[in-house]
Design an enzyme around this catalytic site. Structure first.
Site, PDB file in Angstrom:
ATOM      1  N   CYS A  85       0.838  -1.201   0.000  1.00  0.00           N
ATOM      2  CA  CYS A  85       0.000   0.000   0.000  1.00  0.00           C
ATOM      3  C   CYS A  85       0.872   1.250   0.000  1.00  0.00           C
ATOM      4  O   CYS A  85       2.080   1.190   0.178  1.00  0.00           O
ATOM      5  CB  CYS A  85      -0.936   0.005   1.198  1.00  0.00           C
ATOM      6  SG  CYS A  85      -0.084   0.186   2.771  1.00  0.00           S
TER       7      CYS A  85
ATOM      8  N   ALA B 272       3.168   1.709   2.826  1.00  0.00           N
ATOM      9  CA  ALA B 272       4.372   0.882   2.713  1.00  0.00           C
ATOM     10  C   ALA B 272       5.399   1.564   1.822  1.00  0.00           C
ATOM     11  O   ALA B 272       6.600   1.532   2.092  1.00  0.00           O
ATOM     12  CB  ALA B 272       4.025  -0.492   2.154  1.00  0.00           C
TER      13      ALA B 272
ATOM     14  N   ARG C 247      12.991  -4.687   6.019  1.00  0.00           N
ATOM     15  CA  ARG C 247      13.671  -4.409   4.762  1.00  0.00           C
ATOM     16  C   ARG C 247      15.190  -4.403   4.902  1.00  0.00           C
ATOM     17  O   ARG C 247      15.903  -4.289   3.947  1.00  0.00           O
ATOM     18  CB  ARG C 247      13.169  -3.077   4.201  1.00  0.00           C
ATOM     19  CG  ARG C 247      13.125  -3.096   2.718  1.00  0.00           C
ATOM     20  CD  ARG C 247      12.098  -2.166   2.173  1.00  0.00           C
ATOM     21  NE  ARG C 247      12.359  -2.019   0.750  1.00  0.00           N
ATOM     22  CZ  ARG C 247      13.058  -1.028   0.240  1.00  0.00           C
ATOM     23  NH1 ARG C 247      13.531  -0.091   1.002  1.00  0.00           N
ATOM     24  NH2 ARG C 247      13.273  -0.987  -1.053  1.00  0.00           N
TER      25      ARG C 247
ATOM     26  N   HIS D 186       5.484   6.125  -2.945  1.00  0.00           N
ATOM     27  CA  HIS D 186       6.796   6.683  -3.275  1.00  0.00           C
ATOM     28  C   HIS D 186       6.628   8.129  -3.736  1.00  0.00           C
ATOM     29  O   HIS D 186       7.348   9.011  -3.323  1.00  0.00           O
ATOM     30  CB  HIS D 186       7.474   5.910  -4.414  1.00  0.00           C
ATOM     31  CG  HIS D 186       7.620   4.442  -4.160  1.00  0.00           C
ATOM     32  ND1 HIS D 186       7.488   3.506  -5.153  1.00  0.00           N
ATOM     33  CD2 HIS D 186       7.898   3.744  -3.040  1.00  0.00           C
ATOM     34  CE1 HIS D 186       7.674   2.305  -4.644  1.00  0.00           C
ATOM     35  NE2 HIS D 186       7.918   2.415  -3.370  1.00  0.00           N
TER      36      HIS D 186
END
Ligand code: SF4
Lengths: 74, 491
Positions: free
Chosen positions: B62, B65, B96, B195
């Site tokens: 999403c 994220a 990550r 992003h």
């Protein structure tokens, strides 16, 4: 009206970027492309067309502009 | 079993699509394609960045994220509040593996989870007060932090909290930057919009804070953009750039700091590794500050050498010589790696399904090892990513966009690659099928994979996965003969 960005690559070709939709494409035709008069109707590689108010050619690229959508591809 | 012909690959796609109802079939067909290098424009053959079909298993994330997990999270000296319920941040915590230097909990906060832990009453009465209180607590408990970002989870947008107002007010009080990010999970079709939103937040709240400030620059200042230092990737890249004589001013955002971000507009060239997640800010800097940007690829010696030369071409002869020196220095090391692993890996096939830049960037590294990528796809790419991919992939190879769990399994079953590179959700399915899988999101707890040092590790890892003798001894649970079960019972 949409906010777009026009870039010019090393070879002098224009490309078009529409941040809102993250759409990048080459500009295949620009109606006016001289120092005094620049812009007008632009055609994209994907078939879309936009209209930039004709103006003096920008001194620096890339440049963000307002453009009117004439004919969107897809 | 590589080298399906174009017709065979097309037939395969048709067969796999067969199970879907008519409408779903039509939709999914647009996302699957056989690569054709003659196509200039990817949109003629593949559709991307569309909403996933309801009812299928998608592997996407999403917007939260994309913003918290990818772009903002690795900035180590800031505290990133997962604003909303506790789960979004907790279940993705430190997954990550963005490495960083610093003392966690004192001056760096990368692996910690900060959340406003929304409860029912916060949804009903709004969470602004709680956010203000939380910021105060952070300031008391972690006085060395350099700033805060507020990463909105879904409910924030739904209940209409005014995080901007709270942030502005609190930033004045604590005299540090506080960045509200409107990255609620429901925005957009995938993490990709996250992003973009995160990039815009950097642009609006961080980037211009040191404009006009004094900075001793050199003609060789560059920044690394879109390297998240997974398993130490950015470090393995940075040393190469420094060795060739450049000065790396900023790392975005792996092992990065807010000060580095603020100083980025002073560099001469932005080096962009992950195009997908950070092209937005690079474009902005190009327009506003006139800083050109360059995409590069630090996977595998061939691509590294190409990239180092391309980077050097933007500078003077000193740097160009430097680049040649670096390439020459590592060449014997790389040859040794290739000599060791290539004979074992030659001709093996790989299928990839990852996000960001990897589905195209790692192809060169596999080819350096003599391996062939026969299928690739992105979770959240856009048309421009596929434009770039078509050139990298062989003719008649398979491309799949936002592939569903079913399709990927079916493709792998038919194409029988020797290795699959994908995520943790796919890992065990394929390993039970007897096909090795390397988790290519965070390098399967290994890495770095960028740079020359990374390639040695990459080669070793791929060899370890493929040459492991266990795969041929594996019978998937669903192929076990019923007799054996009965025999067991009888025994
Ligand atoms: S979609 Fe919403 S609730 Fe789910 S993880 Fe993302 S922000 Fe959290």
């Amino acid at each position: 009206m949409a906010n777009i960005m026009v870039r010019k690559d090393a070879a002098g070709a224009y490309s078009f970027y529409l941040p809102k939709r993250d759409l990048e494409d080459a500009i295949v035709k620009m109606e006016f492309d001289s120092a005094e008069k620049w812009g007008g109707e632009i055609r994209l590689n994907n078939g879309g067309a936009y209209y930039i108010e004709p103006q003096a050619a920008p001194a620096r690229f890339p440049i963000s502009l307002r453009a009117k959508r004439l004919d969107a591809a897809e | 079993m590589s080298a399906l012909t174009r017709e065979e690959t097309e037939a395969l796609i048709q067969e796999v699509l067969e199970v879907y109802p008519e409408k779903a079939k039509k939709d999914r067909a647009k996302h699957l394609a056989v690569n054709d290098q003659t196509v200039e424009q990817s949109k003629k053959c593949i559709t991307s960045n569309r909403k996933s079909l309801p009812g299928v298993m998608t592997i996407r994330g999403c917007a939260y994220a994309g913003s918290k997990g990818v772009v903002w999270g690795p900035i180590k000296d800031m505290i990133h509040i997962s604003h909303g319920p506790v789960g979004c941040g907790q279940y993705s915590r430190a997954g990550r593996r963005n490495y960083y230097v610093g003392v966690t909990g004192v001056n760096t906060f990368g692996t910690m989870n900060f959340t406003s832990d929304f409860q029912e009453k916060d949804i009903v009465f709004g969470g602004d007060k709680k956010l203000a209180k939380l910021i105060g607590e952070i300031e008391t408990l972690f006085p060395l932090h350099k700033g805060i970002s507020v990463q909105s989870e879904c409910p924030i947008g739904l209940i209409g909290d005014d995080i901007e107002a709270v942030s502005k007010k609190a930033a004045k009080e604590i005299e540090k930057p506080i960045v509200p990010v409107r990255c609620e999970g429901f925005r957009g079709v995938s993490q990709s919009l996250g992003h973009h939103i995160a990039n815009d937040a950097v642009r609006d709240w961080v980037l211009d804070k040191r404009d006009g400030a004094n900075f001793e620059s050199t003609p060789y200042d560059v920044s690394i953009i879109g390297d998240y230092n997974i398993g130490g990737d950015a470090w393995a890249s940075r040393i190469l750039l420094e060795e060739m004589g450049l000065r790396v001013v900023a790392q975005w955002s792996g092992d990065g700091t807010i000060a580095e971000m603020e100083l980025t507009p002073k560099v001469k060239l932005n080096l962009l590794h992950c195009y997908r997640s950070m092209n937005y800010i690079s474009r902005h800097m190009e327009e506003k500050y006139g800083i050109p940007w360059l995409e590069y690829n630090f996977f595998g010696p061939t691509k590294i050498a190409e990239s180092l030369r391309a980077i050097a071409a933007h500078f003077d002869d000193k740097i160009k010589e430097g680049a040649e020196k670096v390439i020459a220095k590592y060449q014997p090391m790389m040859q040794a790696v290739i000599d060791k692993y290539k004979p074992r890996l030659q001709g093996k096939t790989v299928m990839l399904y990852v996000g960001g830049l990897r589905p195209r960037h790692v192809i060169g590294a596999y080819e350096d090892l003599g391996m062939e990528v026969i299928g690739t796809g992105y979770e959240f790419a856009h048309g421009d990513d596929y434009d770039r991919t078509i050139k990298e992939m062989g003719n008649a190879t398979l491309l799949y966009d936002d592939v569903t769990g079913f399709e990927l399994e079916e493709f792998v079953r038919r194409m029988k690659p020797d290795l699959v590179g994908s995520g943790i959700k796919e890992k065990y399915v394929f390993q039970k099928m007897g096909i090795p899988l390397r988790q290519m999101h965070s390098w399967d707890y290994s890495g770095p994979y960028h740079g020359y040092d990374g390639f040695a590790i990459f080669a070793r890892d791929m060899d370890m996965a493929i040459s492991n003798p266990c795969w041929s001894k594996q019978t998937p649970p669903w192929q076990k003969q019923p007799e054996t079960e009965e025999l067991k019972k009888a025994a």
